[in-house]
Design an enzyme around this catalytic site. Sequence first.
Site, PDB file in Angstrom:
ATOM      1  N   GLU A 120       0.874  -1.268   0.177  1.00  0.00           N
ATOM      2  CA  GLU A 120      -0.503   0.016  -0.204  1.00  0.00           C
ATOM      3  C   GLU A 120       1.359   1.395  -0.571  1.00  0.00           C
ATOM      4  O   GLU A 120       0.648   2.544   0.851  1.00  0.00           O
ATOM      5  CB  GLU A 120      -1.004   0.156   1.003  1.00  0.00           C
ATOM      6  N   GLU A 159      -5.823 -10.744  -1.477  1.00  0.00           N
ATOM      7  CA  GLU A 159      -6.371 -10.246  -0.292  1.00  0.00           C
ATOM      8  C   GLU A 159      -8.508 -10.041  -0.954  1.00  0.00           C
ATOM      9  O   GLU A 159      -9.263  -9.021  -0.174  1.00  0.00           O
ATOM     10  CB  GLU A 159      -6.014  -9.494   0.134  1.00  0.00           C
TER      11      GLU A 159
END
Length: 329
Positions: free
Chosen positions: A159, A265
């Site tokens: 991220e 994910e």
Amino acid sequence: MVQLKTAALALLFAGQAISSPVDIDSRQASVSIDAKFKAHGKKYLGTIGDQYTLTKNSKNPAIIKADFGQLTPENSMKWDATEPNRGQFSFSGSDYLVNFAQSNGKLIRGHTLVWHSQLPGWVSSITDKNTLISVLKNHITTVMTRYKGKIYAWDVLNEIFNEDGSLRNSVFYNVIGEDYVRIAFETARSVDPNAKLYINDYNLDSAGYSKVNGMVSHVKKWLAAGIPIDGIGSQTHLGAGAGANVAGALNALAGAGTTEIAITELDIAGASSTDYVNVVKACLNQSKCVGITVWGVADPDSWRSSSSPLLFDSNYNPKAAYNAIANAL
């Protein structure tokens, strides 16, 4: 081997949701969605786990053994868990996950080495560049050395992008600059040359979106500079109806030039069969997509449980989406 009754087989692979309880141990005699996925040339269809979810009941680990081929630690390998104080490492949680995975023949994705979140305050408060570089290298080296040869792929960076495709103002970027990307990947490669090294992010779900474009352009630049990035991970936390966009997004990410990509994910609000099948087919049809990790087994353990986003319900029964995937493979 436990015999699987014909009725249970019919329930398991029917295209409808299963409402009655299923003998979890019996299900282990059935063909897993991981096995079906790998029959198409992919490496794994996996999920997540940690000591709590692997020991809270017998159903969760039984489903993982039966249906999934890969495990990602949900929290136990993050910085706050592995190095809460400088130079003082704790591996009890991550050791449990790795030992469970290895003893059951599951691939492991290491998650995650460098992330701005779940970061101890002692790291985020560092202002000296050389100190932070030393801390970064030591953390990566220590964690990866412990599991060298046991991890298929590592999410080295997690991220690091803003929604506009620019780099996030984390402590690593603010103190070291963009060069922390090179430092992190080169350190990781030196520790375990055989592990696949990933950059992982969310909202990489639509081709043409600014964050997708930013990821692709930066990775192309970094690869051209010799930075050893093997893969891009698309987290794929989706809203209802968004599964149709994933194929185009994966194709765009594949154009960055890494040797592989993965869905890392996956969860989908409402868990519709159409959305899940669209995502699975998107990976099947993109040659660089090596695998899919679903971010949890059953809804109660999901970080977004109110959205009922996973393949198993609160009673650990497979939903219609699970059966749809099995039928589609």
